[in-house]
Each structure stands twice: as C-alpha cells, then as structure tokens.
Motif scaffolding. Structure first.
Motif, PDB file in Angstrom:
ATOM      1  N   GLN A  70      20.102  47.676 -28.049  1.00  0.00           N
ATOM      2  CA  GLN A  70      18.987  48.783 -28.864  1.00  0.00           C
ATOM      3  C   GLN A  70      18.401  49.773 -27.946  1.00  0.00           C
ATOM      4  OE1 GLN A  70      18.005  43.938 -30.352  1.00  0.00           O
ATOM      5  NE2 GLN A  70      16.749  45.251 -31.002  1.00  0.00           N
ATOM      6  N   GLU A  71      19.063  49.747 -27.005  1.00  0.00           N
ATOM      7  CA  GLU A  71      18.446  51.369 -26.729  1.00  0.00           C
ATOM      8  C   GLU A  71      19.000  52.661 -27.343  1.00  0.00           C
ATOM      9  OE1 GLU A  71      16.941  52.158 -21.883  1.00  0.00           O
ATOM     10  OE2 GLU A  71      18.826  51.362 -22.235  1.00  0.00           O
ATOM     11  N   THR A  72      17.760  53.245 -27.440  1.00  0.00           N
ATOM     12  CA  THR A  72      18.045  54.889 -27.799  1.00  0.00           C
ATOM     13  C   THR A  72      18.912  55.688 -26.979  1.00  0.00           C
ATOM     14  OG1 THR A  72      15.773  55.855 -28.089  1.00  0.00           O
ATOM     15  CG2 THR A  72      16.013  54.070 -29.545  1.00  0.00           C
ATOM     16  N   SER A  73      18.873  56.825 -27.170  1.00  0.00           N
ATOM     17  CA  SER A  73      19.014  58.069 -26.795  1.00  0.00           C
ATOM     18  C   SER A  73      18.576  57.865 -25.529  1.00  0.00           C
ATOM     19  CB  SER A  73      20.034  59.419 -27.801  1.00  0.00           C
ATOM     20  OG  SER A  73      18.236  59.712 -28.593  1.00  0.00           O
ATOM     21  N   THR A  74      17.361  57.875 -25.534  1.00  0.00           N
ATOM     22  CA  THR A  74      16.354  57.969 -24.578  1.00  0.00           C
ATOM     23  C   THR A  74      16.262  56.640 -23.888  1.00  0.00           C
ATOM     24  OG1 THR A  74      14.693  59.718 -26.377  1.00  0.00           O
ATOM     25  CG2 THR A  74      13.811  57.983 -23.972  1.00  0.00           C
ATOM     26  N   PRO A  75      16.513  56.724 -22.412  1.00  0.00           N
ATOM     27  CA  PRO A  75      15.917  55.613 -21.367  1.00  0.00           C
ATOM     28  C   PRO A  75      14.932  54.698 -21.736  1.00  0.00           C
ATOM     29  CG  PRO A  75      17.897  56.906 -20.703  1.00  0.00           C
ATOM     30  CD  PRO A  75      17.263  57.744 -21.582  1.00  0.00           C
ATOM     31  N   GLY A  76      14.760  53.745 -22.211  1.00  0.00           N
ATOM     32  CA  GLY A  76      13.327  53.200 -22.080  1.00  0.00           C
ATOM     33  C   GLY A  76      13.069  53.050 -23.410  1.00  0.00           C
ATOM     34  N   VAL A  77      13.505  53.539 -24.193  1.00  0.00           N
ATOM     35  CA  VAL A  77      13.122  53.480 -25.846  1.00  0.00           C
ATOM     36  C   VAL A  77      14.357  52.643 -26.542  1.00  0.00           C
ATOM     37  CG1 VAL A  77      12.864  54.498 -27.222  1.00  0.00           C
ATOM     38  CG2 VAL A  77      11.549  55.292 -25.067  1.00  0.00           C
ATOM     39  N   PHE A  78      13.208  51.730 -27.040  1.00  0.00           N
ATOM     40  CA  PHE A  78      14.243  50.890 -28.072  1.00  0.00           C
ATOM     41  C   PHE A  78      13.320  51.018 -29.039  1.00  0.00           C
ATOM     42  CE2 PHE A  78      14.151  49.511 -23.461  1.00  0.00           C
ATOM     43  CZ  PHE A  78      15.139  49.173 -23.078  1.00  0.00           C
ATOM     44  N   ALA A  79      14.943  50.691 -30.791  1.00  0.00           N
ATOM     45  CA  ALA A  79      14.668  50.049 -31.327  1.00  0.00           C
ATOM     46  C   ALA A  79      14.982  49.301 -32.359  1.00  0.00           C
ATOM     47  CB  ALA A  79      15.648  51.415 -31.950  1.00  0.00           C
ATOM     48  N   ALA A  80      14.168  48.086 -33.366  1.00  0.00           N
ATOM     49  CA  ALA A  80      13.915  47.446 -33.154  1.00  0.00           C
ATOM     50  C   ALA A  80      13.895  46.872 -35.743  1.00  0.00           C
ATOM     51  CB  ALA A  80      13.171  45.846 -32.747  1.00  0.00           C
ATOM     52  N   GLY A  81      14.121  46.349 -35.710  1.00  0.00           N
ATOM     53  CA  GLY A  81      14.556  46.339 -37.259  1.00  0.00           C
ATOM     54  C   GLY A  81      14.346  47.093 -38.253  1.00  0.00           C
ATOM     55  N   ASP A  82      14.556  47.350 -39.484  1.00  0.00           N
ATOM     56  CA  ASP A  82      14.480  48.019 -40.570  1.00  0.00           C
ATOM     57  C   ASP A  82      15.031  49.683 -40.381  1.00  0.00           C
ATOM     58  OD1 ASP A  82      14.610  46.141 -41.753  1.00  0.00           O
ATOM     59  OD2 ASP A  82      13.177  46.415 -43.525  1.00  0.00           O
ATOM     60  N   VAL A  83      14.435  50.245 -38.979  1.00  0.00           N
ATOM     61  CA  VAL A  83      14.445  51.457 -38.704  1.00  0.00           C
ATOM     62  C   VAL A  83      15.598  52.025 -37.828  1.00  0.00           C
ATOM     63  CG1 VAL A  83      13.127  51.153 -36.641  1.00  0.00           C
ATOM     64  CG2 VAL A  83      13.323  53.670 -37.289  1.00  0.00           C
TER      65      VAL A  83
END
Length: 547
Positions: A505-518
C-alpha cells in the motif's frame, strides 16, 4: 394525557399475552402499552394526540400482513419504528422481512415464540427507541447549540446545515423570509441577511463565518499541537479512522486530519447493512461517532476543518501543508481521503435512499429484489455486474445507459452475459429525470436523448453505479496516480526510487501509504476500507523499522 405508545398487534393469543406482560414489566412507566389482535382494534385505542414510538406486528394477520399494517401505521405516525414478528421456520415471512428491510419499510424483526425477553425483545425495543431518540435530536428537538439564520435556498445556508448535521451538532435553521428568522436577526442586531449568520448558544453572533472560525468557537482543534508525529493520517473515513486507531493503540504519536466530518462517505449513509456484526444495519454517522470515540480513547490527536493541500519530503520526514499554511510533520503518512460517489441530482432522491434507491449496493440488496423490477443506472463494468447479479433474484432488470453503446466502457464478457439473460433489458441513450414514491421508491421517469421522448415506469429498486471521484488532486505532483486520479500503490507503480520493492500500500513516495477508496483497485466497501486501514499500519511498522 397523551403519551408515547408501544403498539403490538398479533392474532396469536399466547404471543399477544407475552408481549403485553413483557412490555408492561419493562416500559410501562414511560410508555403506554397497547396490544390487540387486529390492526383496527389497536388503532382504535389510540387517542388523538398519542405518538406511536414502536409499532410491532406478526406477519400473518387476519385480513392483512404485518408489513402492510406497519407501513400504514407509519403513514399515521412517521416517527414510529417498525418491528415485525415472524415464526421460526416461516420462510415466506422471513423473505418478506428481508425485502421490507431492504426497501426501508421495516426497522427490525424478531422470531417468535419470544423466549427470554432480556436476550432479544428488550434489547431490540431499547435499540429502536434509542434510534428514534437520535432521529428526534437530528430533527431539532434537542436544545440548539447554534442557530443558522439566512436565506432558505442559499448554497452557503445548505453547506452550514450539512456541516452541523454531519458533525452531530444540534442546530436550528431559520429562514430570513419568515417571522422567526427576522426576529432572530433583530435580536442579533443585524439589519438584513443576504448571507447566513450564526447565533451561538451563549448569544455570540458570527456573520457568514468560515468553517474554521465556527470550529474554533465551538472548541474544536483546528491546528496540529506538536512539531513532529510518528504518523499523520489524512482523512477521517473508515480507512483513516482505523489506521489512526491502530497506530495510536500501538504507541505511535498519531495525528488525524479531517476536512469536513468524521465518517467520510460512510458517514452520509443512513443505514449500512453489509458491515459484519450489525445484522440489522448501523447508521453511518453512528458508526463514525463510535469509531472516533475509540480512536480518541487510544490517543489519536484530531484536527478538523483543515485540508491538506501539499505533501513534500524533508530527509526522512514527510511534511503536509494545510489550507491555513500550517504544517504537519511526521515520519510516515497514510492517505485515506476517499471519494465522492457521483449521485443523481434529482429532487426526492435523498428521501428515498435506502428505501428503494441505492448507491453501489446491488450485492447487499439483491435478495430483497426477488420477484421485483429493478433498474440499474450506469454503463461500466460495475453496473453490468450489478445487473447480472440482480437478475438472479429480480423478476426483471432494466439497465439504463446514458450513452449509445455498452462497448465503450464495459467488458465484452459482461455484455454477452447481459444479452443472454432472459430477464434483463438494456436501454441505451437514457437519462433518469425523476424518482417518485411515498416512503419508498414507486416509479422513475426517463428521457430518451436520441428522440427526446419521456416515459415513467413503475420501479421497485433503483441501483445507481455512475462512478466516483477521488480526493487526490492535491497529490498530483507528489505521488503517482492513475488516469482517474486514484492513487497507485505497490505493484501498480510504474516507477520507484528505492532499492527495496514498495510495500503493497506504499505510494511512489516512500513512507506515504494509501488506504480505502482513494487507492487504485480498492473495493468500495466499509469492511474493506477498515481492513486496508489496519493493514497500512502493519506496513508503516515495516517501513519505520527499515528506514
């Protein structure tokens, strides 16, 4: 003297006697108990000003069904909660109960014989009374913390009413065109109001204040209190609340940012029926309020009415810039800003939500459509899948597609499956123009964009699947997104700056994760959002351990 009434109708003498005995034992101090073997006898005992708090009935009455009687009673007493009694093993009554609940015609049901009242009857009645009281508070029966005075049809007036309602703040609205509104203006010392004013419970007056100012005067935190956190969660829907609660419970210094109201899209839902552990459903605002309380008990710091407008990396820290220019700095970030489901902008739709009109609820409500005519609005895969699933239950399904073809947005296998289904019709170039019903959906009107002709059709269910828009525009220069704006994570990323592989669930920026509908590819359900919020924290642990 007029009283609140608990009304029970059943043509089985033993059940009726048990109901009267049990209800009187627990509720007679505060409620008048009326029991009768026929609807006519029960209604005849009501005095002119009596208010039915809970109406309950057996399904098979002498000259009618319990569902029909409860709905007739609801027409006379709209605030009454409705409880159906069905006999163990009565499959037809069980199906009637499930269908009625799906269509908003029933609040709960119980099996009979009733058994120990402490286990089912008393908890069920008490819960219905609690729900009724919460509805009364929302309708303005509780002392008003704030009063909004302004033009009835002003967009800002609507925004303020929505803000207070979604945040469960007791309030009243007073139209400046009516005597009460003009009197409040005079008392506030304001000559006229082409814009809304706020009158607080202590007499203070705010003239067209921004939401941030309202939050401040109500004692709501609007800025981060610390210079550095272990984790910042952006978004207070189910995914964000779960992530924040789990992080704080595991010792993380956790900040949660919410721009409008806790609960996200789920918080705007009158009743969530497909969340595990709530067989009769739970109100979205209630679920959100419980989750917020749980998160705060765990130690989550919450900042409201602030949107994140930027995200940057500073060495090992992630810095969020908020709308007022302040910043929130943390070692990791979870993006859980959710989506806004596209809705039908038609008069009367909101009143019929959960009562025949549904957004993305085909799987949940399909069984209730048995023998009914269901309409599905949409032309992409989700609409096609909903139509196929509904066709297993409904007598007929009509798919309404705005465009001239299904092939632009729907997979070929789904189109073939729809064409093979004997009880599915596909109408192209069609737009829904109206919904109609008293207490539940009864009909919809449509316009054929090719011919300009209009028609109205009887409808038992309307399932709307016309897409959703993610709240991710502020991340355009920071994290990778798909063509629709959903945040890409893990294996879906096209680029990655580290030697190690990205976490799921990690985005292209390390340490930034995404969860849920987005998040790209997420399942748009409350339960899945909760699961993603929880799993994101496990991945935050792994990230921090290796950074």
């Amino acid at each position: 003297m007029d009283q609140q009434v608990l009304l029970a109708v059943d043509n089985e003498p033993g059940t009726l006697a048990a109901l009267r005995r049990c209800l009187s034992r627990r509720f007679k101090t505060d409620y008048r108990i009326i029991t009768a073997s026929t609807p006519e006898a029960a209604l005849a005992e009501l005095d002119g000003g009596d208010q039915v708090a809970v109406a309950m009935a057996g399904q098979w009455l002498t000259d009618t069904t319990g569902v029909d009687f409860l709905n007739a009673c609801h027409q006379l007493h709209p605030a009454a909660k409705r409880l159906l009694l069905i006999t163990y093993g009565d499959i037809a009554a069980g199906r009637a109960a499930l269908r009625a609940m799906a269509l908003g015609q029933l609040d709960s049901y119980l099996n009979k014989p009733l058994g120990n009242p402490e286990l089912e009857l008393y908890p069920t009645i008490s819960e219905l009374l609690r729900q009724r009281s919460r509805a009364a508070v929302a309708a303005g029966s509780e002392p008003e913390i704030v009063r909004v005075v302004g033009p009835q049809w002003s967009a800002r007036s609507h925004q303020l009413r929505d803000l207070f309602t979604r945040n469960s703040i007791p309030h009243g609205f007073y139209d400046v065109a009516k005597p009460e509104g003009r009197l409040l203006l005079q008392q506030a010392g304001v000559a006229s109001a082409d814009y809304p004013i706020i009158v607080l419970f202590d007499g203070r007056v705010l003239i067209d204040p921004p939401n941030e100012r309202i939050a401040e005067v109500l004692g709501v935190q609007t800025r981060p209190a610390s210079s550095l956190y272990d984790l910042t969660v952006v978004g207070g829907g189910p995914a964000g609340l779960t992530a924040a609660m789990y992080a704080a419970s595991e010792g993380f210094a956790t900040l949660l940012l919410e721009r409008e109201a806790i609960g996200g899209q789920a918080g705007t839902t009158s009743l969530i029926r497909n969340y595990l552990g709530f067989p009769h459903g739970i109100g979205g605002r209630e679920l959100a309020a419980l989750a917020m309380e749980q998160a705060m008990i765990m130690g989550v710091e919450m900042v409201f009415i602030r949107s994140a407008v930027g995200l940057e990396s500073r060495a090992e820290d992630r810095v969020l810039t908020l709308t007022d220019g302040s910043q929130a700095c943390s070692r990791a970030v979870v993006i859980a800003t959710g989506v806004t489901y596209r809705r039908l902008n038609l008069a009367g739709v909101d009143e019929l939500l959960g009562a025949g009109v549904f957004y993305g609820a085909a799987v949940t409500e399909a069984a209730a459509m048995e023998g009914q005519h269901a309409f599905v609005v949409g032309g992409a895969n989700s609409a096609g899948q909903a139509a196929v699933h509904l066709a297993r239950f409904a007598s007929h399904v009509t798919l309404l597609v705005r465009g001239p073809s299904l092939s632009e947005r729907m997979s070929a296998y789904l189109i073939n499956e729809l064409n093979r289904a004997p009880n599915v019709s596909i109408w192209l170039n069609v737009t829904v123009t109206g919904v109609f019903g008293h207490g539940r959906l009864e009909a919809i009107s449509m316009r054929d964009s090719a011919t300009g002709s209009e028609q109205t059709e009887a409808a038992d269910g309307l399932f709307v699947l016309i897409g959703a828009d993610p709240h991710s525009e502020w991340l355009a220069d920071t994290v990778e997104r798909d063509s629709q704006g959903f945040v890409l994570t893990g294996p879906d990323l096209s680029s990655w700056p580290r030697d190690r592989p990205p976490l799921p669930q990690e985005t292209s920026t390390p340490g930034v994760f995404a969860a849920g509908d987005v998040r790209h590819g997420s399942v748009k359900r409350v339960a899945s959002a909760v699961g993603e919020g929880a799993s994101a924290i496990q991945q935050v642990h792994r990230y921090l351990e290796t950074s």
